[in-house]
Scaffold this active site. Sequence first.
Site, PDB file in Angstrom:
ATOM      1  CE  LYS A 126      -4.374   1.142   0.086  1.00 23.59           C
ATOM      2  NZ  LYS A 126      -5.530   0.468  -0.515  1.00 23.59           N
ATOM      3  CG  ASP A 166      -7.309   3.427  -1.165  1.00 29.53           C
ATOM      4  OD1 ASP A 166      -7.907   2.352  -1.099  1.00 29.53           O
ATOM      5  OD2 ASP A 166      -7.312   4.231  -0.202  1.00 29.53           O
TER       6      ASP A 166
HETATM    7  P1  NDP Z   1     -12.820   7.763  -3.303  1.00 31.61           P
HETATM    8  O1  NDP Z   1     -11.735   8.750  -3.100  1.00 31.61           O
HETATM    9  O2  NDP Z   1     -13.340   7.551  -4.668  1.00 31.61           O
HETATM   10  O3  NDP Z   1     -14.050   8.122  -2.360  1.00 31.61           O
HETATM   11  C1  NDP Z   1     -13.912   8.177  -0.986  1.00 31.61           C
HETATM   12  C2  NDP Z   1     -15.238   8.572  -0.373  1.00 31.61           C
HETATM   13  O4  NDP Z   1     -15.141   8.476   1.027  1.00 31.61           O
HETATM   14  C3  NDP Z   1     -15.643  10.007  -0.692  1.00 31.61           C
HETATM   15  O5  NDP Z   1     -17.026  10.090  -0.723  1.00 31.61           O
HETATM   16  C4  NDP Z   1     -15.069  10.750   0.499  1.00 31.61           C
HETATM   17  O6  NDP Z   1     -15.705  11.975   0.770  1.00 31.61           O
HETATM   18  C5  NDP Z   1     -15.318   9.785   1.620  1.00 31.61           C
HETATM   19  N1  NDP Z   1     -14.323   9.975   2.680  1.00 31.61           N
HETATM   20  C6  NDP Z   1     -12.973   9.930   2.568  1.00 31.61           C
HETATM   21  N2  NDP Z   1     -12.387  10.193   3.759  1.00 31.61           N
HETATM   22  C7  NDP Z   1     -13.414  10.406   4.606  1.00 31.61           C
HETATM   23  C8  NDP Z   1     -13.464  10.720   5.986  1.00 31.61           C
HETATM   24  N3  NDP Z   1     -12.349  10.861   6.725  1.00 31.61           N
HETATM   25  N4  NDP Z   1     -14.695  10.844   6.553  1.00 31.61           N
HETATM   26  C9  NDP Z   1     -15.831  10.714   5.821  1.00 31.61           C
HETATM   27  N5  NDP Z   1     -15.834  10.425   4.509  1.00 31.61           N
HETATM   28  C10 NDP Z   1     -14.640  10.260   3.922  1.00 31.61           C
HETATM   29  O7  NDP Z   1     -12.279   6.400  -2.677  1.00 31.61           O
HETATM   30  P2  NDP Z   1     -12.785   4.917  -2.933  1.00 31.61           P
HETATM   31  O8  NDP Z   1     -14.247   4.902  -3.168  1.00 31.61           O
HETATM   32  O9  NDP Z   1     -11.879   4.327  -3.934  1.00 31.61           O
HETATM   33  O10 NDP Z   1     -12.428   4.227  -1.554  1.00 31.61           O
HETATM   34  C11 NDP Z   1     -13.373   4.144  -0.466  1.00 31.61           C
HETATM   35  C12 NDP Z   1     -12.944   3.071   0.503  1.00 31.61           C
HETATM   36  O11 NDP Z   1     -12.880   1.803  -0.196  1.00 31.61           O
HETATM   37  C13 NDP Z   1     -11.575   3.231   1.123  1.00 31.61           C
HETATM   38  O12 NDP Z   1     -11.580   2.668   2.420  1.00 31.61           O
HETATM   39  C14 NDP Z   1     -10.667   2.382   0.227  1.00 31.61           C
HETATM   40  O13 NDP Z   1      -9.489   1.970   0.888  1.00 31.61           O
HETATM   41  C15 NDP Z   1     -11.603   1.208  -0.038  1.00 31.61           C
HETATM   42  N6  NDP Z   1     -11.287   0.413  -1.222  1.00 31.61           N
HETATM   43  C16 NDP Z   1     -11.248   0.975  -2.470  1.00 31.61           C
HETATM   44  C17 NDP Z   1     -10.990   0.178  -3.562  1.00 31.61           C
HETATM   45  C18 NDP Z   1     -11.054   0.711  -4.951  1.00 31.61           C
HETATM   46  O14 NDP Z   1     -10.962  -0.105  -5.896  1.00 31.61           O
HETATM   47  N7  NDP Z   1     -11.224   1.996  -5.173  1.00 31.61           N
HETATM   48  C19 NDP Z   1     -10.672  -1.251  -3.413  1.00 31.61           C
HETATM   49  C20 NDP Z   1     -10.828  -1.759  -2.056  1.00 31.61           C
HETATM   50  C21 NDP Z   1     -11.084  -0.933  -1.025  1.00 31.61           C
HETATM   51  P3  NDP Z   1     -14.971  13.362   0.377  1.00 31.61           P
HETATM   52  O15 NDP Z   1     -15.185  13.497  -1.098  1.00 31.61           O
HETATM   53  O16 NDP Z   1     -15.655  14.393   1.177  1.00 31.61           O
HETATM   54  O17 NDP Z   1     -13.534  13.198   0.747  1.00 31.61           O
END
Ligand code: NDP
Length: 447
Positions: A126, A166
């Site tokens: 990571k 991510d």
């Molecule tokens: P994105 O950046 O596309 O989206 C993240 C989302 O989570 C946004 O809506 C963001 O809101 C919100 N968010 C981020 N930080 C916070 C916080 N501290 N408190 C509240 N909301 C928060 O990321 P992903 O959708 O790719 O990833 C989401 C999760 O899934 C993570 O845990 C990631 O590790 C996991 N994941 C992702 C994979 C992938 O293929 N993308 C694969 C496996 C796991 P805002 O816009 O306001 O920041």
Amino acid sequence: MNVYASRVLENLTKQHSNEKEFLQSVTEVFGTLGKLLDRENKYEKNKILERISIPERAITFQVPWVDAKGEIQVNYGYRIQFNSAIGPYKGGLRFHPSVNMSILKFLGFEQIFKNSLTTLPMGGGKGGSNFDPKGKTDAEVMSFCQSFMRELYRHIGPNTDVPAGDIGVGGREIGYLFGQYRRIVNSYDSVLTGKKLNWGGSLVRPEATGYGAVYFASEMLATRKMDFAGRRVLISGSGNVAQYAAKKAILLGAKVMSLSDSSGTILVEQGMTLDQLEAIMELKNVRRGRLSEYAATDKSTKYVASERPWKQLKTEIAMPCATQNELDIDDAKALIAGGCVCVCEGANMPTTLEATSCLQSNHVLFSPGKASNAGGVATSGLEMSQNAMRLSWTAEEVDAKLHGIMVSIHNTAKAAAEEFGEPDNYVLGANIAGFRKVADAMIDQGI
Ligand code: NDP
């Protein structure tokens, strides 16, 4: 907890007392390995827990870049190469102000077991930076990504380490990173996944994590003769994972009633339509706007500032898809009181340890992210295979493989849970199945 596991955890805690998230993820995994460790002493004899909980390599570097005003900025860059016993390191890059060693170590540690569960040959890694892409111009993001890759390129490679996206790292960032890598090394290597379709990406990679989580939840629900059709669903987050979890759930006939971002939650009590979801995706992905802006334009929605979805409406299915520790014990109690039967993690470690055990002891079907969000990395593995073979599979082919992998992860976790006498404990099942394969490979390969 098993005596050996608790001794190793105690030493880790002394050594890394400030790494809260990392210790939380180790506690969760070690806490479920007891019955396996009691049965097989080869893991203790080979010091597997001591070895698996220290990254093989952790790289920290400076990332200087120039902002739109011409001023020099500097951020931290990291790559944690945690374990390569079953394949090259594989795991995403996260760009978010909260990023630090503890968060990346927890994510890298989880990734070891997740990648093992996919059955594909991928080790765990990571990386990322405390850089925040939010509010930055494309030129600033490009300047940052190019500087980040100026150091990272020497540590990665198709047979060494293959990063992906991510939080904060989507198609745009992967494009700038890949462009810089290829210019520096003068070679078109399959060194990043999540690439766009016209330069080496895989169909269904953007959808894979969200779709995969819904496929996993469908398998869990089927064990209780239930499915998504007509069910109420709360989803948090509004990024890549949340968007496609929502889309697949709606396609399966569910009523998706929420999405959220770090500023608040949008509620659609009657269930979101695909048209509404598409408008939200355009706002988030193209205009890089906020959910509050969408709510202001759609009278059928309600916006609750500074709140997460869990206490807002009664639901049968909850899918936390935003970030770590976003569903705590009070949220778990509210979900149970509202009749929730299934919590399926789309994000990594979104549920606190206390909330997890509360859900499990109330017989809520609960899947840990390392099992239910593995569809993203699995499809990254499929992207690597297509790149290596220099061909592209159709969307139907990739989706069918993704579906097959998610069913297999579900069945593997369930079978391990049954083998150790806790048939509904997907956390125990996923941890034991993921751990056993990597640990046995470590023993086979010596020190
Ligand atoms: P994105 O950046 O596309 O989206 C993240 C989302 O989570 C946004 O809506 C963001 O809101 C919100 N968010 C981020 N930080 C916070 C916080 N501290 N408190 C509240 N909301 C928060 O990321 P992903 O959708 O790719 O990833 C989401 C999760 O899934 C993570 O845990 C990631 O590790 C996991 N994941 C992702 C994979 C992938 O293929 N993308 C694969 C496996 C796991 P805002 O816009 O306001 O920041």
